[in-house]
Design a protein around this motif. Structure first.
Motif, PDB file in Angstrom:
ATOM      1  N   SER A 108      35.657  40.024  38.197  1.00 51.46           N
ATOM      2  CA  SER A 108      35.423  39.921  39.636  1.00 51.46           C
ATOM      3  C   SER A 108      35.417  38.438  40.011  1.00 51.46           C
ATOM      4  CB  SER A 108      34.082  40.555  40.017  1.00 51.46           C
ATOM      5  OG  SER A 108      33.009  39.763  39.527  1.00 51.46           O
ATOM      6  N   ALA A 109      35.634  38.173  41.279  1.00 49.93           N
ATOM      7  CA  ALA A 109      35.563  36.798  41.773  1.00 49.93           C
ATOM      8  C   ALA A 109      34.173  36.219  41.516  1.00 49.93           C
ATOM      9  CB  ALA A 109      35.906  36.757  43.256  1.00 49.93           C
ATOM     10  N   GLU A 110      33.160  37.045  41.633  1.00 56.51           N
ATOM     11  CA  GLU A 110      31.786  36.592  41.403  1.00 56.51           C
ATOM     12  C   GLU A 110      31.595  36.136  39.953  1.00 56.51           C
ATOM     13  OE1 GLU A 110      27.759  35.651  42.032  1.00 56.51           O
ATOM     14  OE2 GLU A 110      29.477  35.807  43.365  1.00 56.51           O
ATOM     15  N   GLN A 111      32.155  36.861  39.007  1.00 54.21           N
ATOM     16  CA  GLN A 111      32.036  36.467  37.600  1.00 54.21           C
ATOM     17  C   GLN A 111      32.706  35.112  37.361  1.00 54.21           C
ATOM     18  OE1 GLN A 111      33.737  40.278  36.297  1.00 54.21           O
ATOM     19  NE2 GLN A 111      32.071  40.369  34.795  1.00 54.21           N
ATOM     20  N   ILE A 112      33.878  34.917  37.937  1.00 54.29           N
ATOM     21  CA  ILE A 112      34.592  33.640  37.784  1.00 54.29           C
ATOM     22  C   ILE A 112      33.811  32.524  38.479  1.00 54.29           C
ATOM     23  CG2 ILE A 112      36.744  32.404  38.273  1.00 54.29           C
ATOM     24  CD1 ILE A 112      37.059  34.608  36.161  1.00 54.29           C
ATOM     25  N   ARG A 113      33.291  32.807  39.675  1.00 53.39           N
ATOM     26  CA  ARG A 113      32.513  31.808  40.409  1.00 53.39           C
ATOM     27  C   ARG A 113      31.321  31.328  39.590  1.00 53.39           C
ATOM     28  NH1 ARG A 113      28.024  31.253  42.704  1.00 53.39           N
ATOM     29  NH2 ARG A 113      27.434  33.437  42.559  1.00 53.39           N
ATOM     30  N   VAL A 114      30.587  32.246  38.970  1.00 53.67           N
ATOM     31  CA  VAL A 114      29.410  31.894  38.167  1.00 53.67           C
ATOM     32  C   VAL A 114      29.814  30.979  37.001  1.00 53.67           C
ATOM     33  CG1 VAL A 114      27.671  32.847  36.589  1.00 53.67           C
ATOM     34  CG2 VAL A 114      28.042  33.901  38.829  1.00 53.67           C
ATOM     35  N   ILE A 115      30.891  31.313  36.320  1.00 56.52           N
ATOM     36  CA  ILE A 115      31.339  30.492  35.181  1.00 56.52           C
ATOM     37  C   ILE A 115      31.755  29.109  35.664  1.00 56.52           C
ATOM     38  CG2 ILE A 115      33.114  30.239  33.399  1.00 56.52           C
ATOM     39  CD1 ILE A 115      33.030  33.352  33.148  1.00 56.52           C
ATOM     40  N   LEU A 116      32.496  29.038  36.773  1.00 58.61           N
ATOM     41  CA  LEU A 116      32.919  27.739  37.305  1.00 58.61           C
ATOM     42  C   LEU A 116      31.721  26.896  37.717  1.00 58.61           C
ATOM     43  CD1 LEU A 116      36.004  28.818  39.415  1.00 58.61           C
ATOM     44  CD2 LEU A 116      36.033  27.283  37.436  1.00 58.61           C
ATOM     45  N   GLU A 117      30.791  27.477  38.448  1.00 54.28           N
ATOM     46  CA  GLU A 117      29.623  26.714  38.902  1.00 54.28           C
ATOM     47  C   GLU A 117      28.765  26.255  37.730  1.00 54.28           C
ATOM     48  OE1 GLU A 117      27.728  29.049  41.971  1.00 54.28           O
ATOM     49  OE2 GLU A 117      29.294  28.518  43.427  1.00 54.28           O
ATOM     50  N   LYS A 118      28.684  27.064  36.698  1.00 56.22           N
ATOM     51  CA  LYS A 118      27.946  26.680  35.486  1.00 56.22           C
ATOM     52  C   LYS A 118      28.545  25.428  34.854  1.00 56.22           C
ATOM     53  CE  LYS A 118      26.562  28.764  31.094  1.00 56.22           C
ATOM     54  NZ  LYS A 118      26.642  29.978  30.292  1.00 56.22           N
ATOM     55  N   ASN A 119      29.867  25.238  35.068  1.00 55.69           N
ATOM     56  CA  ASN A 119      30.571  24.087  34.496  1.00 55.69           C
ATOM     57  C   ASN A 119      30.883  23.019  35.544  1.00 55.69           C
ATOM     58  OD1 ASN A 119      31.151  24.686  31.527  1.00 55.69           O
ATOM     59  ND2 ASN A 119      31.576  26.618  32.565  1.00 55.69           N
ATOM     60  N   SER A 120      30.090  22.990  36.613  1.00 54.09           N
ATOM     61  CA  SER A 120      30.157  21.946  37.650  1.00 54.09           C
ATOM     62  C   SER A 120      31.442  21.965  38.470  1.00 54.09           C
ATOM     63  CB  SER A 120      29.952  20.557  37.029  1.00 54.09           C
ATOM     64  OG  SER A 120      28.708  20.493  36.392  1.00 54.09           O
ATOM     65  N   TYR A 121      31.917  23.158  38.809  1.00 57.01           N
ATOM     66  CA  TYR A 121      33.075  23.302  39.685  1.00 57.01           C
ATOM     67  C   TYR A 121      32.695  24.109  40.918  1.00 57.01           C
ATOM     68  CZ  TYR A 121      36.420  21.558  36.245  1.00 57.01           C
ATOM     69  OH  TYR A 121      37.114  20.763  35.377  1.00 57.01           O
ATOM     70  N   THR A 122      33.348  23.793  42.029  1.00 59.48           N
ATOM     71  CA  THR A 122      33.228  24.620  43.218  1.00 59.48           C
ATOM     72  C   THR A 122      34.183  25.800  43.066  1.00 59.48           C
ATOM     73  OG1 THR A 122      34.997  23.454  44.380  1.00 59.48           O
ATOM     74  CG2 THR A 122      32.731  22.630  44.692  1.00 59.48           C
ATOM     75  N   PHE A 123      34.067  26.761  43.934  1.00 63.71           N
ATOM     76  CA  PHE A 123      34.893  27.961  43.885  1.00 63.71           C
ATOM     77  C   PHE A 123      35.474  28.216  45.271  1.00 63.71           C
ATOM     78  CE2 PHE A 123      35.318  32.414  44.916  1.00 63.71           C
ATOM     79  CZ  PHE A 123      35.957  32.967  43.829  1.00 63.71           C
ATOM     80  N   GLU A 124      36.791  28.390  45.345  1.00 61.15           N
ATOM     81  CA  GLU A 124      37.435  28.755  46.601  1.00 61.15           C
ATOM     82  C   GLU A 124      38.504  29.803  46.326  1.00 61.15           C
ATOM     83  OE1 GLU A 124      40.228  26.846  50.106  1.00 61.15           O
ATOM     84  OE2 GLU A 124      39.196  25.498  48.725  1.00 61.15           O
ATOM     85  N   ALA A 125      38.325  30.994  46.865  1.00 59.09           N
ATOM     86  CA  ALA A 125      39.322  32.053  46.703  1.00 59.09           C
ATOM     87  C   ALA A 125      40.503  31.740  47.612  1.00 59.09           C
ATOM     88  CB  ALA A 125      38.721  33.401  47.056  1.00 59.09           C
TER      89      ALA A 125
END
Length: 144
Positions: A108-125
């Motif tokens: 899910s987009a939420e799963q990817i968002r969590v992994i990205l934010e954990k690694n200091s990235y923003t998320f934009e679909a």
């Protein structure tokens, strides 16, 4: 083709690398066969992950994201809903693989968002999946 900068293509499939080398035939492109989980990533402006996330379990995705040193990441992934015809294809495909690291996955987009934010990235679909196209495209920018 006027290419600025240099590019590195990494794929686990030797035949994919051979095809890319043959098609591009450009000294600014470096090609190598390797497992993305086993390498050290160079600093880069942009890392493009097309279809890679779909084949890694969540631990593998987290490991890979923790190694990337790029300012930006462009990610494609499959996000098929339970009512999508594509989900049946993925279930059949995944049943043919062992339950090791590599197998067809659905995030899910939420799963990817969590992994990205954990690694200091923003998320934009950038794109969103629908009934006939379960693909999603994400743009991420490093916060640090």
């Amino acid at each position: 083709m006027n290419i600025v900068g240099r590019y590195k293509d990494i794929d686990i499939a030797e035949n994919a690398i051979q095809v890319a080398q043959k098609r591009l035939n450009n000294p600014k492109f470096e090609f190598c066969t390797n497992d993305l989980l086993d390498i050290d990533y160079d600093a880069a402006d942009l890392t493009v992950l097309l279809g890679v996330v779909d084949w890694l379990d969540s631990d593998g995705v987290e490991l890979m994201m923790s190694k990337i040193k790029s300012k930006y990441i462009l990610i494609s992934h499959t996000q098929a809903s339970t009512w999508s015809p594509y989900i049946f294809y993925r279930k059949i495909l995944d049943s043919q693989n062992s339950k090791d690291q590599y197998g067809a996955r659905n995030y899910s987009a939420e799963q990817i968002r969590v992994i990205l934010e954990k690694n200091s990235y923003t998320f934009e679909a950038i794109t969103h999946p629908n009934l006939f196209n379960p693909g999603a495209l994400i743009w991420a920018s490093r916060l640090k």
